[in-house]
Design a protein around this motif. Structure first.
Motif, short mmCIF file in Angstrom:
data_model
loop_
_atom_site.label_atom_id
_atom_site.label_comp_id
_atom_site.label_asym_id
_atom_site.label_seq_id
_atom_site.Cartn_x
_atom_site.Cartn_y
_atom_site.Cartn_z
N GLY A 8 55.24 52.21 55.33
CA GLY A 8 54.86 50.81 55.43
C GLY A 8 53.93 50.31 54.36
O GLY A 8 53.61 49.11 54.31
N GLY A 9 53.46 51.18 53.48
CA GLY A 9 52.58 50.73 52.42
C GLY A 9 53.34 49.91 51.38
O GLY A 9 54.56 49.81 51.42
N GLY A 10 52.57 49.32 50.47
CA GLY A 10 53.19 48.54 49.41
C GLY A 10 52.21 47.61 48.74
O GLY A 10 51.00 47.73 48.94
N LEU A 11 52.76 46.69 47.98
CA LEU A 11 51.97 45.69 47.25
C LEU A 11 52.03 44.37 48.01
O LEU A 11 53.11 43.90 48.37
CB LEU A 11 52.52 45.52 45.84
N VAL A 12 50.87 43.78 48.23
CA VAL A 12 50.80 42.51 48.96
C VAL A 12 49.73 41.63 48.32
O VAL A 12 48.75 42.15 47.77
CB VAL A 12 50.51 42.76 50.46
N GLN A 13 49.92 40.34 48.40
CA GLN A 13 48.94 39.42 47.84
C GLN A 13 47.75 39.27 48.79
O GLN A 13 47.89 39.47 50.00
CB GLN A 13 49.58 38.05 47.61
N PRO A 14 46.59 38.92 48.25
CA PRO A 14 45.44 38.66 49.13
C PRO A 14 45.80 37.63 50.20
O PRO A 14 46.46 36.64 49.92
CB PRO A 14 44.38 38.12 48.16
N ASN A 83 46.13 42.35 58.69
CA ASN A 83 46.24 40.93 58.37
C ASN A 83 45.08 40.50 57.48
O ASN A 83 44.07 41.21 57.38
CB ASN A 83 46.24 40.09 59.65
N SER A 84 45.23 39.35 56.86
CA SER A 84 44.17 38.80 56.00
C SER A 84 43.66 39.84 55.01
O SER A 84 42.46 40.04 54.84
CB SER A 84 43.00 38.27 56.85
N LEU A 85 44.60 40.50 54.35
CA LEU A 85 44.24 41.61 53.46
C LEU A 85 43.44 41.10 52.25
O LEU A 85 43.67 40.00 51.75
CB LEU A 85 45.49 42.34 53.01
N LYS A 86 42.50 41.95 51.83
CA LYS A 86 41.62 41.65 50.70
C LYS A 86 41.83 42.70 49.61
O LYS A 86 42.24 43.83 49.91
CB LYS A 86 40.17 41.68 51.16
N PRO A 87 41.50 42.37 48.38
CA PRO A 87 41.63 43.38 47.31
C PRO A 87 40.85 44.66 47.63
O PRO A 87 41.30 45.76 47.26
CB PRO A 87 41.06 42.66 46.09
N GLU A 88 39.75 44.54 48.32
CA GLU A 88 38.95 45.74 48.66
C GLU A 88 39.59 46.62 49.72
O GLU A 88 39.10 47.70 50.01
CB GLU A 88 37.53 45.35 49.09
N ASP A 89 40.71 46.16 50.29
CA ASP A 89 41.48 47.01 51.21
C ASP A 89 42.42 47.94 50.46
O ASP A 89 43.05 48.80 51.07
CB ASP A 89 42.29 46.15 52.18
N VAL A 117 48.43 51.34 49.72
CA VAL A 117 48.37 49.90 49.98
C VAL A 117 47.61 49.26 48.81
O VAL A 117 46.49 49.66 48.51
CB VAL A 117 47.63 49.60 51.30
N THR A 118 48.25 48.31 48.17
CA THR A 118 47.63 47.61 47.05
C THR A 118 47.62 46.12 47.34
O THR A 118 48.67 45.53 47.62
CB THR A 118 48.40 47.87 45.75
N VAL A 119 46.43 45.54 47.30
CA VAL A 119 46.27 44.11 47.55
C VAL A 119 45.86 43.46 46.23
O VAL A 119 44.74 43.66 45.75
CB VAL A 119 45.22 43.84 48.64
N SER A 120 46.77 42.68 45.69
CA SER A 120 46.52 42.10 44.37
C SER A 120 47.40 40.90 44.15
O SER A 120 48.53 40.84 44.66
CB SER A 120 46.79 43.14 43.28
N SER A 121 46.88 39.94 43.39
CA SER A 121 47.70 38.77 43.04
C SER A 121 48.37 38.98 41.69
O SER A 121 49.12 38.11 41.23
CB SER A 121 46.82 37.52 43.04
#
Length: 121
Positions: A8-14, A83-89, A117-121
């Motif tokens: 379930g991991g992956g790249l997601v926007q903040p 939910n409400s993922l942040k870059p620091e996650d 898990v990568t949170v980045s725009s």
């Protein structure tokens, strides 16, 4: 032989969401607490959330109100809704479970291989 497999991991926007899963397989007669931990680059592994076999939960302050841990005992699976993922996650997320092998009286800690898990725009 017992194994924990995360997915379930992956790249997601903040501000986005992801749902992680961790399934235990093998000769299992019981599972105690199931826990999610994470490790960011250059940092120590840290606790995220845990759930007992009875369903009691506990969360790190940094994720309270944003993450939800749950489990399906019939499927030997634990989930982490983020939910409400942040870059620091951003981190590798690891599943940990206390498992009693068939024929054993004792619970042993098992770890999954981790999912990024990568949170980045």
């Amino acid at each position: 032989q017992v194994a924990l497999v995360e997915a379930g991991g992956g790249l997601v926007q903040p501000g986005g969401s992801l749902r992680l899963s961790c399934a235990a397989s093998g000769s299992i007669s019981g599972i105690g607490a199931m826990t999610w931990n994470r490790q960011a680059p250059g940092k120590q592994r840290e606790f995220v959330a845990t759930i007992t076999s009875a369903g009691s939960t506990n969360y790190a302050d940094s994720v309270k109100g944003r993450f939800t841990i749950s489990r399906d005992n019939a499927k030997n699976t634990v989930y982490l809704q983020m939910n409400s993922l942040k870059p620091e996650d951003t981190a590798v997320y690891y599943c940990n479970a206390q498992i009693r092998n068939s024929g054993s009286y004792f619970y042993i800690d098992y770890w999954g291989q981790g999912t990024q898990v990568t949170v980045s725009s």
